[in-house]
Design an enzyme around this catalytic site. Structure first.
Site, short mmCIF file in Angstrom:
data_model
loop_
_atom_site.label_atom_id
_atom_site.label_comp_id
_atom_site.label_asym_id
_atom_site.label_seq_id
_atom_site.Cartn_x
_atom_site.Cartn_y
_atom_site.Cartn_z
N GLU A 130 12.54 -9.36 2.65
CA GLU A 130 11.75 -8.20 3.07
C GLU A 130 12.53 -6.93 2.71
O GLU A 130 13.74 -6.85 2.96
CB GLU A 130 11.54 -8.26 4.59
CG GLU A 130 10.87 -7.02 5.16
CD GLU A 130 10.78 -7.07 6.68
OE1 GLU A 130 11.10 -8.13 7.28
OE2 GLU A 130 10.39 -6.05 7.26
N ARG A 143 5.03 11.07 -2.56
CA ARG A 143 4.69 10.74 -1.17
C ARG A 143 5.88 11.04 -0.25
O ARG A 143 6.95 10.46 -0.41
CB ARG A 143 4.37 9.25 -1.10
CG ARG A 143 4.15 8.73 0.31
CD ARG A 143 4.16 7.22 0.33
NE ARG A 143 3.89 6.75 1.67
CZ ARG A 143 4.12 5.52 2.09
NH1 ARG A 143 4.60 4.61 1.26
NH2 ARG A 143 3.87 5.18 3.34
N ASN A 178 8.02 -5.60 -0.43
CA ASN A 178 7.90 -4.37 0.35
C ASN A 178 6.42 -4.26 0.69
O ASN A 178 5.61 -3.81 -0.13
CB ASN A 178 8.37 -3.15 -0.44
CG ASN A 178 8.33 -1.89 0.43
OD1 ASN A 178 7.72 -1.90 1.50
ND2 ASN A 178 8.95 -0.82 -0.03
N ALA A 235 2.99 -0.60 5.09
CA ALA A 235 2.54 -0.62 6.49
C ALA A 235 2.02 -1.99 6.93
O ALA A 235 1.99 -2.29 8.13
CB ALA A 235 1.47 0.44 6.72
N HIS A 259 12.53 -2.51 2.48
CA HIS A 259 11.96 -1.19 2.76
C HIS A 259 12.90 -0.13 2.22
O HIS A 259 14.13 -0.26 2.34
CB HIS A 259 11.79 -0.96 4.27
CG HIS A 259 10.93 -2.01 4.90
ND1 HIS A 259 9.57 -2.01 4.77
CD2 HIS A 259 11.26 -3.11 5.61
CE1 HIS A 259 9.08 -3.07 5.40
NE2 HIS A 259 10.09 -3.75 5.91
N ARG A 290 12.88 4.93 12.60
CA ARG A 290 11.63 5.69 12.55
C ARG A 290 10.77 5.42 13.79
O ARG A 290 11.29 5.01 14.82
CB ARG A 290 10.90 5.36 11.24
CG ARG A 290 11.75 5.74 10.00
CD ARG A 290 11.03 5.44 8.70
NE ARG A 290 9.82 6.27 8.57
CZ ARG A 290 8.90 6.07 7.63
NH1 ARG A 290 9.05 5.09 6.75
NH2 ARG A 290 7.83 6.85 7.58
N PRO A 294 0.79 -1.23 0.00
CA PRO A 294 0.00 0.00 0.00
C PRO A 294 0.83 1.28 0.00
O PRO A 294 1.87 1.36 0.66
CB PRO A 294 -0.82 -0.10 1.30
CG PRO A 294 -0.07 -1.05 2.15
CD PRO A 294 0.57 -2.04 1.21
N ASN A 295 0.33 2.22 -0.77
CA ASN A 295 0.86 3.60 -0.87
C ASN A 295 2.16 3.71 -1.67
O ASN A 295 2.62 4.82 -1.92
CB ASN A 295 1.03 4.23 0.52
CG ASN A 295 -0.27 4.26 1.29
OD1 ASN A 295 -1.27 4.75 0.76
ND2 ASN A 295 -0.29 3.75 2.50
N TYR A 325 10.96 9.25 1.49
CA TYR A 325 11.05 8.23 0.44
C TYR A 325 11.76 8.71 -0.83
O TYR A 325 11.96 7.92 -1.76
CB TYR A 325 9.66 7.70 0.09
CG TYR A 325 8.97 7.05 1.27
CD1 TYR A 325 9.46 5.86 1.81
CD2 TYR A 325 7.85 7.63 1.87
CE1 TYR A 325 8.86 5.27 2.91
CE2 TYR A 325 7.23 7.03 2.97
CZ TYR A 325 7.74 5.86 3.49
OH TYR A 325 7.15 5.27 4.57
C1 DQA Z 1 8.07 1.23 3.88
C2 DQA Z 1 8.16 1.44 5.39
C3 DQA Z 1 6.81 1.24 6.06
O1 DQA Z 1 6.91 1.48 7.44
C4 DQA Z 1 5.80 2.20 5.48
O2 DQA Z 1 4.53 1.97 6.02
C5 DQA Z 1 5.74 2.16 3.99
C6 DQA Z 1 6.99 2.08 3.25
C7 DQA Z 1 9.40 1.56 3.17
O3 DQA Z 1 9.58 1.13 2.04
O4 DQA Z 1 10.24 2.29 3.73
O5 DQA Z 1 4.69 2.28 3.39
O6 DQA Z 1 7.79 -0.14 3.65
#
Ligand code: DQA
Length: 148
Positions: A102, A22, A78, A81, A104, A111, A14-15, A27
């Site tokens: 995994e 964003r 990835n 959240a 990110h 964070r 998501p997102n 990011y």
């Molecule tokens: C994320 C880190 C997560 O905590 C966050 O909710 C994201 C992006 C990252 O790529 O840094 O949506 O996965």
């Protein structure tokens, strides 16, 4: 006998479709399409195939993980959240028994406290975080090397 190339599924949660606009202070300005291009180039260099997907839906992520065996040899995830909340995603990865990395963009450990817990880490082969878009080709190389 047909021998197919190693195939890696790269899943974005998501997102992450909003990358580029964003929270650029967290990011950066790289878009998800830019990251896809990095992955396509890395896969070409490694001699493997990839599928690169993004969805905002937890259920769709789970379905894509369920469908991976037989088509893909490993998964880079990835989960956004959902990393910090989704026992269902963790269970899906455990169920299919494919090696998973995994990933990110940001360093989740630097964070907010709620980002320090990852359900995905419990079933992942390894974790890459905090290296921005370059984490993707690094994860591809690591997973490819693990598989071949
Ligand atoms: C994320 C880190 C997560 O905590 C966050 O909710 C994201 C992006 C990252 O790529 O840094 O949506 O996965």
């Amino acid at each position: 006998m047909v021998i197919r190339m190693t195939s890696i599924l790269i899943l974005n949660g998501p997102n992450l479709n909003l990358l580029g606009t964003r929270q650029p202070e967290v990011y950066g300005h790289t878009t998800l399409d830019d990251i896809r291009a990095l992955c396509v180039q890395a896969a070409e260099d490694l001699g493997c195939t990839i599928a690169f997907e993004q969805t905002n839906s937890e259920a769709t992520l789970i379905d894509m993980i369920h469908d991976a065996p037989g088509t893909h040899d490993g998964i880079i995830l990835n989960a956004g959240a959902y990393t910090h909340t989704s026992i269902a995603l963790m269970d899906a990865l455990a169920a299919v028994e494919l090696p998973a990395i995994e990933l990110h963009l940001s360093n989740i450990h630097a964070r907010e406290d709620f980002r320090h817990r990852s359900y995905i880490s419990k079933v992942a082969l390894g974790v890459i975080c905090g290296l921005g878009p370059q984490g993707y080709p690094l994860a591809l190389r690591a997973l490819h090397d693990h598989l071949v």
